[in-house]
Design an enzyme around this catalytic site. Structure first.
Site, PDB file in Angstrom:
ATOM      1  N   ASP A  93     -31.422   4.990   9.334  1.00  0.00           N
ATOM      2  CA  ASP A  93     -30.779   4.071   8.395  1.00  0.00           C
ATOM      3  C   ASP A  93     -30.130   2.912   9.146  1.00  0.00           C
ATOM      4  OD1 ASP A  93     -29.097   2.852   6.407  1.00  0.00           O
ATOM      5  OD2 ASP A  93     -29.208   4.701   5.262  1.00  0.00           O
ATOM      6  N   SER A 137     -29.620   0.543   0.859  1.00  0.00           N
ATOM      7  CA  SER A 137     -30.306   1.804   1.119  1.00  0.00           C
ATOM      8  C   SER A 137     -30.809   2.483  -0.147  1.00  0.00           C
ATOM      9  CB  SER A 137     -29.370   2.762   1.869  1.00  0.00           C
ATOM     10  OG  SER A 137     -29.061   2.262   3.141  1.00  0.00           O
ATOM     11  N   HIS A 200     -26.042  10.769  -0.818  1.00  0.00           N
ATOM     12  CA  HIS A 200     -26.009   9.356  -0.462  1.00  0.00           C
ATOM     13  C   HIS A 200     -27.329   8.686  -0.840  1.00  0.00           C
ATOM     14  CE1 HIS A 200     -24.671   6.054   2.482  1.00  0.00           C
ATOM     15  NE2 HIS A 200     -23.674   6.228   1.636  1.00  0.00           N
ATOM     16  N   GLU A 353     -33.167  12.084   7.853  1.00  0.00           N
ATOM     17  CA  GLU A 353     -32.488  10.807   8.058  1.00  0.00           C
ATOM     18  C   GLU A 353     -31.405  10.869   9.129  1.00  0.00           C
ATOM     19  OE1 GLU A 353     -29.964   7.446   5.534  1.00  0.00           O
ATOM     20  OE2 GLU A 353     -29.729   9.568   5.051  1.00  0.00           O
ATOM     21  N   ASP A 399     -34.778   1.705   6.737  1.00  0.00           N
ATOM     22  CA  ASP A 399     -34.724   1.124   5.396  1.00  0.00           C
ATOM     23  C   ASP A 399     -34.435  -0.372   5.448  1.00  0.00           C
ATOM     24  OD1 ASP A 399     -32.242   1.722   6.455  1.00  0.00           O
ATOM     25  OD2 ASP A 399     -31.436   2.610   4.634  1.00  0.00           O
ATOM     26  N   HIS A 400     -33.643  -0.775   6.433  1.00  0.00           N
ATOM     27  CA  HIS A 400     -33.260  -2.185   6.581  1.00  0.00           C
ATOM     28  C   HIS A 400     -32.661  -2.365   7.956  1.00  0.00           C
ATOM     29  CE1 HIS A 400     -29.144  -0.763   6.206  1.00  0.00           C
ATOM     30  NE2 HIS A 400     -29.505  -0.115   5.114  1.00  0.00           N
TER      31      HIS A 400
END
Length: 524
Positions: A93, A137, A200, A353, A399-400
Protein backbone atom coordinates in the site's frame (compact mmCIF):
# COMPACT_ATOMS: atom_id res chain seq x y z
CA UNK A 1 33.51 27.63 7.51
CA UNK A 2 31.58 24.61 6.34
CA UNK A 3 33.64 22.39 4.07
CA UNK A 4 32.05 21.21 0.88
CA UNK A 5 33.04 18.23 -1.21
CA UNK A 6 32.83 17.61 -4.87
CA UNK A 7 33.61 14.70 -7.10
CA UNK A 8 34.55 14.98 -10.70
CA UNK A 9 34.89 11.94 -12.89
CA UNK A 10 36.38 12.13 -16.35
CA UNK A 11 35.59 8.91 -18.16
CA UNK A 12 37.62 9.99 -21.15
CA UNK A 13 40.78 10.33 -19.09
CA UNK A 14 39.76 7.59 -16.63
CA UNK A 15 40.75 10.01 -13.87
CA UNK A 16 39.20 10.12 -10.43
CA UNK A 17 39.96 12.67 -7.76
CA UNK A 18 38.47 14.00 -4.57
CA UNK A 19 38.33 17.55 -3.26
CA UNK A 20 37.42 18.14 0.36
CA UNK A 21 38.02 21.69 1.49
CA UNK A 22 41.63 22.42 0.53
CA UNK A 23 42.72 18.78 0.64
CA UNK A 24 43.02 16.99 -2.69
CA UNK A 25 44.00 13.49 -3.67
CA UNK A 26 45.80 12.83 -6.93
CA UNK A 27 43.83 10.90 -9.52
CA UNK A 28 44.52 7.22 -10.11
CA UNK A 29 46.19 6.09 -13.27
CA UNK A 30 44.57 3.31 -15.22
CA UNK A 31 47.31 0.88 -14.19
CA UNK A 32 47.39 1.77 -10.49
CA UNK A 33 45.09 -0.95 -9.12
CA UNK A 34 45.90 -0.22 -5.47
CA UNK A 35 44.91 3.42 -5.85
CA UNK A 36 41.67 2.56 -7.65
CA UNK A 37 40.87 -0.07 -5.01
CA UNK A 38 41.22 2.53 -2.25
CA UNK A 39 38.77 4.82 -4.01
CA UNK A 40 36.29 1.98 -4.29
CA UNK A 41 36.59 1.37 -0.55
CA UNK A 42 36.28 4.90 0.86
CA UNK A 43 35.99 3.76 4.46
CA UNK A 44 39.79 3.82 4.42
CA UNK A 45 39.84 7.53 3.56
CA UNK A 46 39.12 10.62 5.65
CA UNK A 47 38.94 13.13 2.84
CA UNK A 48 35.17 13.20 2.30
CA UNK A 49 33.03 11.65 -0.40
CA UNK A 50 34.62 9.46 -3.04
CA UNK A 51 33.48 7.31 -5.90
CA UNK A 52 31.57 4.49 -4.18
CA UNK A 53 32.15 1.98 -6.97
CA UNK A 54 31.73 -1.71 -6.41
CA UNK A 55 34.41 -4.06 -7.61
CA UNK A 56 34.80 -3.89 -11.38
CA UNK A 57 32.35 -1.05 -11.97
CA UNK A 58 34.94 1.37 -13.30
CA UNK A 59 35.67 -0.85 -16.29
CA UNK A 60 33.74 -0.85 -19.55
CA UNK A 61 33.65 -4.65 -19.58
CA UNK A 62 31.72 -4.82 -16.30
CA UNK A 63 28.72 -2.94 -17.67
CA UNK A 64 28.89 -4.43 -21.16
CA UNK A 65 28.84 -7.93 -19.72
CA UNK A 66 26.05 -7.05 -17.33
CA UNK A 67 23.90 -5.84 -20.20
CA UNK A 68 24.61 -8.92 -22.28
CA UNK A 69 23.78 -11.19 -19.34
CA UNK A 70 20.44 -9.46 -18.93
CA UNK A 71 19.58 -10.10 -22.57
CA UNK A 72 20.54 -13.76 -22.19
CA UNK A 73 18.34 -14.05 -19.12
CA UNK A 74 15.37 -12.65 -21.01
CA UNK A 75 15.97 -14.94 -23.98
CA UNK A 76 16.17 -17.96 -21.69
CA UNK A 77 12.96 -17.15 -19.81
CA UNK A 78 10.22 -19.30 -21.38
CA UNK A 79 6.60 -18.18 -21.34
CA UNK A 80 4.61 -20.16 -18.79
CA UNK A 81 1.16 -20.95 -20.20
CA UNK A 82 0.12 -23.52 -17.64
CA UNK A 83 -3.07 -23.10 -15.62
CA UNK A 84 -2.53 -21.28 -12.34
CA UNK A 85 -3.89 -23.49 -9.59
CA UNK A 86 -3.14 -20.75 -7.06
CA UNK A 87 -2.85 -16.97 -7.20
CA UNK A 88 -1.18 -14.90 -4.50
CA UNK A 89 -1.64 -11.16 -4.85
CA UNK A 90 0.68 -8.99 -2.77
CA UNK A 91 -0.13 -5.31 -2.34
CA UNK A 92 2.37 -2.80 -0.97
CA UNK A 93 0.00 0.00 0.00
CA UNK A 94 1.51 3.29 -1.13
CA UNK A 95 4.59 1.57 -2.55
CA UNK A 96 5.40 3.76 -5.54
CA UNK A 97 8.60 3.52 -7.56
CA UNK A 98 10.47 6.11 -5.43
CA UNK A 99 9.74 3.94 -2.38
CA UNK A 100 11.01 0.82 -4.11
CA UNK A 101 14.20 2.55 -5.26
CA UNK A 102 14.92 4.08 -1.87
CA UNK A 103 14.21 0.83 0.00
CA UNK A 104 16.97 -0.96 -1.91
CA UNK A 105 19.46 1.04 0.13
CA UNK A 106 18.30 -0.76 3.27
CA UNK A 107 19.20 -4.19 1.88
CA UNK A 108 22.64 -3.50 0.46
CA UNK A 109 22.59 -0.41 -1.70
CA UNK A 110 21.06 1.03 -4.85
CA UNK A 111 22.33 -1.96 -6.86
CA UNK A 112 20.47 -4.45 -4.61
CA UNK A 113 17.16 -6.08 -5.52
CA UNK A 114 14.07 -6.57 -3.41
CA UNK A 115 12.67 -10.08 -3.77
CA UNK A 116 9.94 -9.11 -6.22
CA UNK A 117 12.32 -7.14 -8.44
CA UNK A 118 13.73 -10.49 -9.54
CA UNK A 119 10.39 -11.46 -11.10
CA UNK A 120 10.63 -11.91 -14.87
CA UNK A 121 7.67 -9.78 -15.95
CA UNK A 122 6.90 -6.18 -15.00
CA UNK A 123 4.25 -3.68 -16.09
CA UNK A 124 2.75 -0.36 -15.04
CA UNK A 125 -0.81 0.23 -13.86
CA UNK A 126 -2.67 3.54 -14.17
CA UNK A 127 -4.32 4.28 -10.84
CA UNK A 128 -6.77 7.17 -11.36
CA UNK A 129 -10.36 6.73 -10.17
CA UNK A 130 -13.64 7.57 -11.92
CA UNK A 131 -13.65 11.03 -10.35
CA UNK A 132 -10.05 11.84 -9.32
CA UNK A 133 -6.62 11.81 -10.93
CA UNK A 134 -4.97 10.84 -7.64
CA UNK A 135 -6.81 7.89 -6.02
CA UNK A 136 -7.23 6.38 -2.58
CA UNK A 137 -6.97 2.83 -1.31
CA UNK A 138 -10.72 2.20 -1.54
CA UNK A 139 -11.44 2.82 -5.21
CA UNK A 140 -8.14 1.24 -6.18
CA UNK A 141 -9.04 -1.94 -4.25
CA UNK A 142 -12.25 -2.07 -6.27
CA UNK A 143 -10.14 -1.82 -9.43
CA UNK A 144 -7.40 -4.39 -8.75
CA UNK A 145 -9.68 -6.87 -6.97
CA UNK A 146 -13.07 -6.42 -8.66
CA UNK A 147 -12.02 -5.29 -12.12
CA UNK A 148 -14.06 -2.06 -12.07
CA UNK A 149 -12.96 1.54 -11.50
CA UNK A 150 -15.08 3.45 -9.02
CA UNK A 151 -15.50 6.70 -7.08
CA UNK A 152 -12.84 7.81 -4.59
CA UNK A 153 -13.62 6.45 -1.11
CA UNK A 154 -16.01 3.68 -2.21
CA UNK A 155 -15.41 -0.07 -2.10
CA UNK A 156 -16.95 -2.92 -4.09
CA UNK A 157 -19.48 -0.76 -5.93
CA UNK A 158 -19.44 0.79 -9.38
CA UNK A 159 -19.26 4.44 -10.43
CA UNK A 160 -22.98 5.05 -9.91
CA UNK A 161 -22.37 5.15 -6.15
CA UNK A 162 -21.07 8.46 -4.86
CA UNK A 163 -19.07 8.57 -1.64
CA UNK A 164 -21.37 8.43 1.43
CA UNK A 165 -24.40 7.75 -0.78
CA UNK A 166 -26.57 5.98 1.77
CA UNK A 167 -29.31 4.89 -0.64
CA UNK A 168 -27.80 4.05 -4.02
CA UNK A 169 -25.33 1.58 -2.51
CA UNK A 170 -28.25 -0.52 -1.28
CA UNK A 171 -29.13 -1.31 -4.88
CA UNK A 172 -27.30 -4.59 -5.47
CA UNK A 173 -27.07 -3.81 -9.17
CA UNK A 174 -24.27 -1.40 -8.21
CA UNK A 175 -22.32 -4.11 -6.39
CA UNK A 176 -19.26 -5.70 -7.98
CA UNK A 177 -17.70 -8.95 -6.81
CA UNK A 178 -14.00 -9.62 -6.30
CA UNK A 179 -11.63 -12.23 -7.63
CA UNK A 180 -11.82 -13.82 -4.18
CA UNK A 181 -15.49 -14.56 -4.86
CA UNK A 182 -14.73 -15.67 -8.42
CA UNK A 183 -12.19 -18.15 -7.03
CA UNK A 184 -14.63 -19.49 -4.44
CA UNK A 185 -17.34 -19.85 -7.09
CA UNK A 186 -14.88 -22.09 -8.94
CA UNK A 187 -14.41 -24.30 -5.87
CA UNK A 188 -11.20 -22.75 -4.59
CA UNK A 189 -10.34 -21.33 -1.19
CA UNK A 190 -9.73 -17.63 -0.61
CA UNK A 191 -8.27 -15.43 2.08
CA UNK A 192 -7.20 -11.93 3.10
CA UNK A 193 -4.11 -10.97 5.13
CA UNK A 194 -2.96 -7.46 6.07
CA UNK A 195 -0.89 -5.45 8.51
CA UNK A 196 -3.69 -2.87 8.71
CA UNK A 197 -7.17 -3.31 10.13
CA UNK A 198 -8.85 -6.19 8.31
CA UNK A 199 -11.73 -3.74 7.77
CA UNK A 200 -9.47 -1.14 6.17
CA UNK A 201 -9.91 -0.06 2.57
CA UNK A 202 -7.53 -2.43 0.77
CA UNK A 203 -8.55 -5.77 2.34
CA UNK A 204 -12.23 -4.75 2.27
CA UNK A 205 -12.09 -4.74 -1.51
CA UNK A 206 -12.09 -8.55 -1.40
CA UNK A 207 -15.43 -8.88 0.39
CA UNK A 208 -17.30 -5.59 1.05
CA UNK A 209 -19.75 -3.34 -0.82
CA UNK A 210 -19.83 0.09 0.80
CA UNK A 211 -20.21 3.76 -0.14
CA UNK A 212 -17.76 4.98 2.49
CA UNK A 213 -14.49 3.32 3.42
CA UNK A 214 -14.76 4.67 6.98
CA UNK A 215 -17.93 2.69 7.72
CA UNK A 216 -15.92 -0.02 9.44
CA UNK A 217 -18.51 -0.55 12.22
CA UNK A 218 -22.17 0.25 12.82
CA UNK A 219 -21.46 3.41 14.82
CA UNK A 220 -19.77 5.00 11.82
CA UNK A 221 -22.72 4.06 9.58
CA UNK A 222 -25.18 5.58 12.06
CA UNK A 223 -23.29 8.87 12.16
CA UNK A 224 -23.53 9.19 8.38
CA UNK A 225 -26.85 7.56 7.48
CA UNK A 226 -28.87 7.13 10.66
CA UNK A 227 -29.75 4.05 12.68
CA UNK A 228 -32.25 2.53 10.23
CA UNK A 229 -30.34 2.91 6.97
CA UNK A 230 -30.21 -0.82 6.27
CA UNK A 231 -26.49 -0.62 5.57
CA UNK A 232 -24.29 -3.38 6.94
CA UNK A 233 -20.91 -2.08 8.07
CA UNK A 234 -17.63 -3.56 6.79
CA UNK A 235 -16.92 -5.70 9.89
CA UNK A 236 -20.42 -7.17 9.67
CA UNK A 237 -19.91 -7.93 6.00
CA UNK A 238 -16.71 -9.81 6.79
CA UNK A 239 -18.48 -12.07 9.28
CA UNK A 240 -21.91 -12.40 7.65
CA UNK A 241 -21.57 -11.14 4.06
CA UNK A 242 -21.85 -13.29 0.96
CA UNK A 243 -18.10 -13.27 0.35
CA UNK A 244 -16.68 -12.55 3.81
CA UNK A 245 -18.51 -15.42 5.49
CA UNK A 246 -16.86 -17.91 3.12
CA UNK A 247 -13.26 -16.70 3.30
CA UNK A 248 -11.03 -19.41 4.74
CA UNK A 249 -8.44 -17.17 6.38
CA UNK A 250 -8.66 -13.53 7.50
CA UNK A 251 -5.82 -11.92 9.43
CA UNK A 252 -4.86 -8.40 10.41
CA UNK A 253 -5.87 -5.82 13.01
CA UNK A 254 -9.11 -3.98 13.77
CA UNK A 255 -10.56 -5.91 16.69
CA UNK A 256 -12.27 -2.74 17.92
CA UNK A 257 -14.71 -2.73 15.02
CA UNK A 258 -16.10 -6.17 15.84
CA UNK A 259 -17.20 -5.66 19.46
CA UNK A 260 -19.63 -3.33 21.23
CA UNK A 261 -18.10 -0.76 23.55
CA UNK A 262 -20.08 -2.20 26.47
CA UNK A 263 -18.46 -5.60 25.97
CA UNK A 264 -14.87 -4.55 25.30
CA UNK A 265 -13.09 -1.36 26.47
CA UNK A 266 -11.66 -0.58 23.02
CA UNK A 267 -14.82 -1.66 21.20
CA UNK A 268 -16.50 0.86 18.91
CA UNK A 269 -19.73 -0.88 18.00
CA UNK A 270 -23.02 0.35 19.43
CA UNK A 271 -25.34 -2.52 18.49
CA UNK A 272 -24.52 -4.70 21.50
CA UNK A 273 -22.92 -7.33 19.31
CA UNK A 274 -19.68 -9.27 19.46
CA UNK A 275 -19.04 -10.34 15.88
CA UNK A 276 -16.03 -12.42 16.91
CA UNK A 277 -18.23 -14.60 19.09
CA UNK A 278 -20.77 -14.79 16.28
CA UNK A 279 -18.04 -16.01 13.94
CA UNK A 280 -16.94 -18.67 16.44
CA UNK A 281 -20.55 -19.77 16.91
CA UNK A 282 -20.94 -20.40 13.17
CA UNK A 283 -18.88 -23.58 13.48
CA UNK A 284 -16.85 -25.43 16.05
CA UNK A 285 -14.09 -25.62 13.44
CA UNK A 286 -13.80 -21.83 13.14
CA UNK A 287 -10.54 -20.86 14.83
CA UNK A 288 -9.81 -17.45 16.33
CA UNK A 289 -6.32 -16.23 17.33
CA UNK A 290 -4.92 -13.00 18.75
CA UNK A 291 -1.16 -13.64 19.08
CA UNK A 292 1.65 -15.00 16.95
CA UNK A 293 2.09 -17.88 19.42
CA UNK A 294 -1.56 -18.87 19.05
CA UNK A 295 -1.18 -18.69 15.27
CA UNK A 296 2.00 -20.79 15.28
CA UNK A 297 0.42 -23.46 17.49
CA UNK A 298 -2.76 -23.74 15.45
CA UNK A 299 -3.32 -27.24 14.05
CA UNK A 300 -4.71 -26.54 10.60
CA UNK A 301 -6.00 -30.08 10.21
CA UNK A 302 -8.45 -29.39 13.02
CA UNK A 303 -9.95 -26.17 11.63
CA UNK A 304 -11.87 -25.05 8.54
CA UNK A 305 -11.48 -21.29 8.89
CA UNK A 306 -9.11 -18.90 10.66
CA UNK A 307 -9.74 -15.36 11.93
CA UNK A 308 -6.75 -13.59 13.42
CA UNK A 309 -7.08 -10.11 14.92
CA UNK A 310 -3.75 -9.04 16.41
CA UNK A 311 -4.46 -5.44 17.35
CA UNK A 312 -7.38 -3.17 18.13
CA UNK A 313 -6.40 -0.96 15.18
CA UNK A 314 -3.54 -1.40 12.69
CA UNK A 315 -0.68 -3.69 13.60
CA UNK A 316 2.32 -1.85 15.00
CA UNK A 317 5.08 -0.81 12.62
CA UNK A 318 7.81 -3.43 12.46
CA UNK A 319 10.30 -0.90 13.89
CA UNK A 320 8.03 -0.45 16.92
CA UNK A 321 8.08 -4.13 17.84
CA UNK A 322 10.64 -6.02 19.90
CA UNK A 323 11.33 -9.53 21.15
CA UNK A 324 8.32 -9.42 23.46
CA UNK A 325 5.84 -8.41 20.75
CA UNK A 326 2.84 -10.70 20.41
CA UNK A 327 1.93 -9.74 16.85
CA UNK A 328 3.20 -11.84 13.94
CA UNK A 329 5.25 -10.35 11.15
CA UNK A 330 3.87 -10.20 7.63
CA UNK A 331 6.26 -12.98 6.68
CA UNK A 332 4.99 -15.18 9.52
CA UNK A 333 1.37 -14.56 8.53
CA UNK A 334 2.23 -15.30 4.90
CA UNK A 335 3.89 -18.61 5.73
CA UNK A 336 1.02 -19.81 7.90
CA UNK A 337 -1.54 -18.67 5.33
CA UNK A 338 0.09 -20.63 2.53
CA UNK A 339 0.43 -23.70 4.77
CA UNK A 340 -3.28 -23.53 5.54
CA UNK A 341 -4.62 -22.79 2.06
CA UNK A 342 -2.33 -25.36 0.43
CA UNK A 343 -4.50 -28.04 2.01
CA UNK A 344 -7.15 -27.29 -0.63
CA UNK A 345 -6.53 -29.60 -3.58
CA UNK A 346 -8.47 -27.22 -5.86
CA UNK A 347 -6.15 -24.32 -5.13
CA UNK A 348 -6.67 -20.85 -3.72
CA UNK A 349 -6.58 -17.08 -4.14
CA UNK A 350 -5.16 -14.95 -1.35
CA UNK A 351 -4.66 -11.21 -1.00
CA UNK A 352 -1.71 -10.21 1.22
CA UNK A 353 -1.09 -6.56 2.04
CA UNK A 354 1.89 -4.71 3.46
CA UNK A 355 -0.38 -1.89 4.49
CA UNK A 356 1.75 0.23 6.78
CA UNK A 357 4.05 1.52 4.06
CA UNK A 358 1.19 3.87 3.33
CA UNK A 359 0.64 4.86 6.98
CA UNK A 360 4.27 5.83 7.39
CA UNK A 361 4.34 7.96 4.26
CA UNK A 362 1.20 9.80 5.38
CA UNK A 363 3.13 10.68 8.56
CA UNK A 364 6.26 11.80 6.64
CA UNK A 365 8.28 9.06 8.38
CA UNK A 366 10.34 7.38 5.63
CA UNK A 367 12.39 5.22 8.00
CA UNK A 368 9.17 3.42 8.87
CA UNK A 369 7.94 3.32 5.27
CA UNK A 370 11.12 1.85 3.83
CA UNK A 371 11.47 -0.69 6.62
CA UNK A 372 7.87 -1.81 5.99
CA UNK A 373 8.81 -2.20 2.31
CA UNK A 374 11.68 -4.50 3.27
CA UNK A 375 9.34 -6.53 5.48
CA UNK A 376 6.94 -6.75 2.56
CA UNK A 377 9.77 -8.07 0.40
CA UNK A 378 10.54 -10.76 2.99
CA UNK A 379 6.96 -12.00 2.89
CA UNK A 380 7.09 -12.26 -0.90
CA UNK A 381 10.35 -14.18 -0.75
CA UNK A 382 8.73 -16.61 1.69
CA UNK A 383 5.82 -17.14 -0.69
CA UNK A 384 8.17 -17.79 -3.57
CA UNK A 385 10.09 -20.36 -1.52
CA UNK A 386 6.89 -22.15 -0.47
CA UNK A 387 5.25 -22.38 -3.90
CA UNK A 388 6.08 -23.53 -7.41
CA UNK A 389 6.22 -21.36 -10.52
CA UNK A 390 4.57 -24.25 -12.35
CA UNK A 391 1.18 -23.78 -10.70
CA UNK A 392 1.26 -20.56 -8.64
CA UNK A 393 0.99 -17.06 -10.06
CA UNK A 394 2.39 -14.37 -7.75
CA UNK A 395 1.46 -10.77 -8.54
CA UNK A 396 3.02 -7.87 -6.62
CA UNK A 397 1.80 -4.31 -7.01
CA UNK A 398 0.71 -1.15 -5.24
CA UNK A 399 -2.59 0.69 -5.11
CA UNK A 400 -1.05 4.15 -5.51
CA UNK A 401 2.14 6.08 -4.91
CA UNK A 402 2.90 8.98 -2.54
CA UNK A 403 4.15 12.56 -2.78
CA UNK A 404 7.55 11.19 -1.78
CA UNK A 405 10.81 12.43 -3.28
CA UNK A 406 14.18 10.72 -3.57
CA UNK A 407 16.80 13.07 -5.02
CA UNK A 408 19.63 15.50 -4.38
CA UNK A 409 22.55 13.60 -5.95
CA UNK A 410 23.58 11.52 -2.93
CA UNK A 411 26.88 9.65 -3.22
CA UNK A 412 26.76 5.91 -3.49
CA UNK A 413 27.13 4.10 -0.21
CA UNK A 414 25.99 7.04 1.90
CA UNK A 415 23.06 7.04 4.29
CA UNK A 416 19.81 7.27 2.33
CA UNK A 417 18.34 9.12 5.32
CA UNK A 418 21.15 11.68 5.31
CA UNK A 419 21.54 15.11 3.80
CA UNK A 420 22.20 15.77 0.14
CA UNK A 421 25.73 16.81 -0.79
CA UNK A 422 24.19 19.43 -3.06
CA UNK A 423 24.21 22.94 -1.60
CA UNK A 424 20.87 24.73 -2.20
CA UNK A 425 20.51 28.44 -2.91
CA UNK A 426 19.66 29.31 0.69
CA UNK A 427 22.81 27.42 1.88
CA UNK A 428 20.73 25.41 4.38
CA UNK A 429 21.21 21.63 4.00
CA UNK A 430 18.40 19.53 2.62
CA UNK A 431 17.69 15.82 2.88
CA UNK A 432 17.89 13.16 0.19
CA UNK A 433 14.35 12.10 1.15
CA UNK A 434 11.49 14.55 1.44
CA UNK A 435 7.80 15.04 0.72
CA UNK A 436 5.91 17.60 -1.32
CA UNK A 437 3.39 18.00 1.50
CA UNK A 438 2.54 16.75 4.98
CA UNK A 439 3.23 17.31 8.68
CA UNK A 440 6.97 17.67 8.02
CA UNK A 441 6.62 21.23 6.75
CA UNK A 442 5.97 23.10 9.98
CA UNK A 443 8.82 21.45 11.87
CA UNK A 444 11.40 22.37 9.27
CA UNK A 445 10.20 25.84 8.28
CA UNK A 446 10.49 28.96 10.43
CA UNK A 447 7.47 30.92 9.23
CA UNK A 448 8.20 33.92 11.44
CA UNK A 449 11.58 34.51 9.79
CA UNK A 450 10.64 32.95 6.44
CA UNK A 451 13.61 30.57 6.43
CA UNK A 452 14.15 26.84 6.44
CA UNK A 453 15.58 25.25 9.55
CA UNK A 454 18.59 22.98 9.23
CA UNK A 455 17.01 19.49 9.03
CA UNK A 456 20.24 17.80 10.13
CA UNK A 457 19.80 19.37 13.56
CA UNK A 458 16.22 18.09 13.86
CA UNK A 459 16.49 14.55 12.49
CA UNK A 460 17.82 12.31 15.25
CA UNK A 461 17.90 8.84 13.73
CA UNK A 462 14.81 7.60 15.54
CA UNK A 463 12.42 5.28 13.63
CA UNK A 464 9.65 7.87 13.72
CA UNK A 465 11.84 10.75 12.52
CA UNK A 466 9.76 13.31 10.67
CA UNK A 467 11.26 14.37 7.32
CA UNK A 468 10.79 17.72 5.55
CA UNK A 469 7.79 18.60 3.40
CA UNK A 470 7.22 21.57 1.12
CA UNK A 471 3.61 22.39 2.01
CA UNK A 472 1.92 21.94 5.41
CA UNK A 473 -0.77 19.31 5.77
CA UNK A 474 -1.87 17.12 8.67
CA UNK A 475 -1.48 14.02 6.52
CA UNK A 476 0.66 13.73 3.38
CA UNK A 477 -1.20 12.96 0.15
CA UNK A 478 -0.97 10.11 -2.32
CA UNK A 479 0.83 10.43 -5.65
CA UNK A 480 -0.86 10.02 -9.01
CA UNK A 481 1.82 8.30 -11.09
CA UNK A 482 1.54 4.77 -12.43
CA UNK A 483 2.55 1.96 -10.08
CA UNK A 484 4.65 -1.11 -10.89
CA UNK A 485 3.22 -4.61 -11.27
CA UNK A 486 5.59 -7.56 -10.90
CA UNK A 487 4.55 -11.09 -11.89
CA UNK A 488 5.94 -14.62 -11.63
CA UNK A 489 4.42 -17.94 -12.64
CA UNK A 490 1.70 -19.07 -15.06
CA UNK A 491 0.71 -16.36 -17.54
CA UNK A 492 2.87 -13.79 -15.75
CA UNK A 493 3.84 -12.38 -19.16
CA UNK A 494 0.32 -10.94 -19.42
CA UNK A 495 1.28 -8.32 -16.85
CA UNK A 496 3.77 -6.48 -19.09
CA UNK A 497 2.99 -3.12 -20.69
CA UNK A 498 1.03 -0.14 -19.42
CA UNK A 499 -2.62 -0.78 -18.58
CA UNK A 500 -5.56 0.31 -16.48
CA UNK A 501 -5.41 -0.92 -12.89
CA UNK A 502 -8.75 -2.69 -13.22
CA UNK A 503 -7.21 -5.07 -15.79
CA UNK A 504 -5.21 -6.80 -13.03
CA UNK A 505 -7.92 -9.14 -11.66
CA UNK A 506 -9.00 -10.05 -15.18
CA UNK A 507 -5.47 -11.21 -15.96
CA UNK A 508 -5.30 -13.18 -12.71
CA UNK A 509 -8.70 -14.73 -13.43
CA UNK A 510 -7.59 -15.68 -16.94
CA UNK A 511 -4.54 -17.47 -15.57
CA UNK A 512 -6.59 -19.24 -12.89
CA UNK A 513 -9.54 -20.07 -15.17
CA UNK A 514 -12.14 -18.43 -12.93
CA UNK A 515 -14.70 -15.67 -13.38
CA UNK A 516 -16.98 -14.91 -16.30
CA UNK A 517 -14.38 -13.49 -18.70
CA UNK A 518 -11.74 -15.07 -20.88
CA UNK A 519 -10.02 -18.14 -19.43
CA UNK A 520 -6.72 -19.74 -20.31
CA UNK A 521 -8.46 -23.12 -20.16
CA UNK A 522 -10.81 -22.08 -22.98
CA UNK A 523 -8.05 -21.06 -25.39
CA UNK A 524 -6.23 -24.38 -25.62
Amino acid sequence: MQLTAQISISLAAMAIWVVAGSTAMPHCSLDDEDCRDRLMHPEDLNTGPTLRAREGETSSEYWLNQGKDFVRTKLNTPLNTKKAKNVIMFLGDGMGLPTVAAARNLIGGEHAELSFEKFPHIGLAKTYSVDKIVPDSANTATAYLCGVKAIYGTIGVNGWVEREDCSTMLDERTHVTSIAQWAMDAGKSAGVVTTTRITHASPSGAYAHIAERDWEDDNEVIQSCGRDSGIEDIAHQLIHGQTGSKLKIMMGGGKRHFIDSSLYPAGQRTDGRNLIEEYKAQSGRNAYVETKDELSRLDFKQVDRVLGLFHDSHLEFHLQTNATSTQPTLEEMTRRTIEFLSQDENGYFVFIEGGRIDSAHHDNTPRMALDETVEFSKAIQAAREMTSEDDTLIVVTSDHSHAFSFGGYPYRGEDIFGKSPTVPNDRTPFMVLSYSNGPGQEKFYDAENDVRRDPTSLITGEPDDLFPATFPRDSETHGGEDVPVYALGPWSHLFTGVYEQNAIPHMMAYAMCVGSGLKACDTK
